[in-house]
Write a protein that holds these residues in place. Structure first.
Motif, PDB file in Angstrom:
ATOM      1  N   PRO A  22      41.163  42.094  36.420  1.00  0.00           N
ATOM      2  CA  PRO A  22      42.522  41.979  35.495  1.00  0.00           C
ATOM      3  C   PRO A  22      42.730  41.531  34.360  1.00  0.00           C
ATOM      4  CG  PRO A  22      42.777  41.898  37.748  1.00  0.00           C
ATOM      5  CD  PRO A  22      41.278  41.559  37.608  1.00  0.00           C
ATOM      6  N   GLN A  23      42.021  39.928  34.383  1.00  0.00           N
ATOM      7  CA  GLN A  23      42.298  38.966  33.183  1.00  0.00           C
ATOM      8  C   GLN A  23      40.852  39.031  32.060  1.00  0.00           C
ATOM      9  OE1 GLN A  23      42.117  34.886  34.275  1.00  0.00           O
ATOM     10  NE2 GLN A  23      41.874  35.649  36.443  1.00  0.00           N
ATOM     11  N   ALA A  24      40.224  40.094  32.132  1.00  0.00           N
ATOM     12  CA  ALA A  24      39.022  40.003  31.271  1.00  0.00           C
ATOM     13  C   ALA A  24      39.072  41.058  30.432  1.00  0.00           C
ATOM     14  CB  ALA A  24      37.642  40.348  32.211  1.00  0.00           C
ATOM     15  N   ILE A  25      38.305  40.778  29.153  1.00  0.00           N
ATOM     16  CA  ILE A  25      38.716  41.567  27.921  1.00  0.00           C
ATOM     17  C   ILE A  25      37.350  41.797  27.562  1.00  0.00           C
ATOM     18  CG2 ILE A  25      40.871  40.653  27.279  1.00  0.00           C
ATOM     19  CD1 ILE A  25      39.354  38.792  25.389  1.00  0.00           C
ATOM     20  N   CYS A  50      35.755  36.838  30.491  1.00  0.00           N
ATOM     21  CA  CYS A  50      36.847  36.022  31.052  1.00  0.00           C
ATOM     22  C   CYS A  50      36.681  34.656  30.872  1.00  0.00           C
ATOM     23  CB  CYS A  50      37.385  36.481  32.347  1.00  0.00           C
ATOM     24  SG  CYS A  50      38.226  35.434  33.240  1.00  0.00           S
ATOM     25  N   VAL A  51      37.547  33.699  29.989  1.00  0.00           N
ATOM     26  CA  VAL A  51      37.177  32.327  29.805  1.00  0.00           C
ATOM     27  C   VAL A  51      38.266  31.801  30.782  1.00  0.00           C
ATOM     28  CG1 VAL A  51      37.134  30.557  28.453  1.00  0.00           C
ATOM     29  CG2 VAL A  51      36.153  32.602  27.619  1.00  0.00           C
ATOM     30  N   LEU A  52      37.855  31.000  31.588  1.00  0.00           N
ATOM     31  CA  LEU A  52      38.874  30.471  32.622  1.00  0.00           C
ATOM     32  C   LEU A  52      39.209  29.037  31.934  1.00  0.00           C
ATOM     33  CD1 LEU A  52      37.197  30.679  36.188  1.00  0.00           C
ATOM     34  CD2 LEU A  52      39.042  32.246  35.213  1.00  0.00           C
ATOM     35  N   SER A  91      33.473  32.639  32.410  1.00  0.00           N
ATOM     36  CA  SER A  91      33.100  31.561  31.907  1.00  0.00           C
ATOM     37  C   SER A  91      33.883  30.126  32.131  1.00  0.00           C
ATOM     38  CB  SER A  91      32.733  31.865  30.246  1.00  0.00           C
ATOM     39  OG  SER A  91      32.100  30.720  29.765  1.00  0.00           O
ATOM     40  N   HIS A  92      33.443  29.109  32.107  1.00  0.00           N
ATOM     41  CA  HIS A  92      34.062  27.817  32.147  1.00  0.00           C
ATOM     42  C   HIS A  92      34.116  27.451  30.861  1.00  0.00           C
ATOM     43  CE1 HIS A  92      32.874  27.844  36.643  1.00  0.00           C
ATOM     44  NE2 HIS A  92      34.162  28.057  36.568  1.00  0.00           N
TER      45      HIS A  92
END
Ligand SMILES: [Zn+2]
Length: 170
Positions: A22-25, A50-52, A91-92
């Protein structure tokens, strides 16, 4: 034991994918044009990034059991730069071209083998090699990533590489 671990890895992949999707683009236009000579449109269309920030990926709950089985050197996902769950790349850190390329190789691997096969190859590779770095899926991603990093103008098809590798390794 291996098939039991593989099915737990499979659930971890599937749960994590659902969690982060849901938070990935999608890739930006710039990322897409850099990767386009190496990956087909379906791969680039399906991949999500998604970058956390302020949080890290957690390790699979099966780790407790794997440790009890005496399995050592379990990869610490929280310490990794990025992890790909099918088509969702978490990804972190911010994506560099090399990092994105590496993770897209994993997307291409998943696209050719379902989650079950990917998980089984991962667990088998880990048990045989003794570490995450020795997992053939991982070694392949590293090898193709360095080919890209050394000379991005020398293009090749990652999917052809995966297909060929898989045909040889079966
Ligand atoms: Zn990798």
């Amino acid at each position: 034991m291996v098939s039991q671990l593989a099915s737990m890895v499979e659930s971890y992949i599937s749960d994590s994918r659902k969690k982060y999707a849901p938070q990935a683009i999608p890739l930006t236009d710039a990322q897409r044009s850099t990767m386009q000579p190496f990956f087909s449109a379906p791969i680039l269309d399906s991949a999500r990034l998604c970058v956390l920030r302020g949080t890290r990926v957690s390790n699979p709950s099966m780790y407790a059991m794997a440790k009890m089985m005496g399995i050592r050197n379990l990869p610490d996902f929280a310490a990794m730069t990025a992890i790909t769950f099918v088509d969702v790349i978490v990804s972190h850190q911010e994506f560099t071209d090399a990092l994105l390329f590496h993770e897209l190789v994993h997307v291409a691997q998943y696209a050719q083998m379902d989650m079950k096969e990917f998980a089984a190859r991962f667990v088998n590779g880990f048990i045989q090699g003794g570490s995450y770095e020795e997992v053939p899926l991982e070694k392949m991603a590293h090898a193709l990533e360095s080919r890209f990093s050394q000379n991005a103008s020398e293009t090749f098809s990652v999917e052809d590489e995966v297909r060929q590798w898989r045909a040889e390794k079966i």
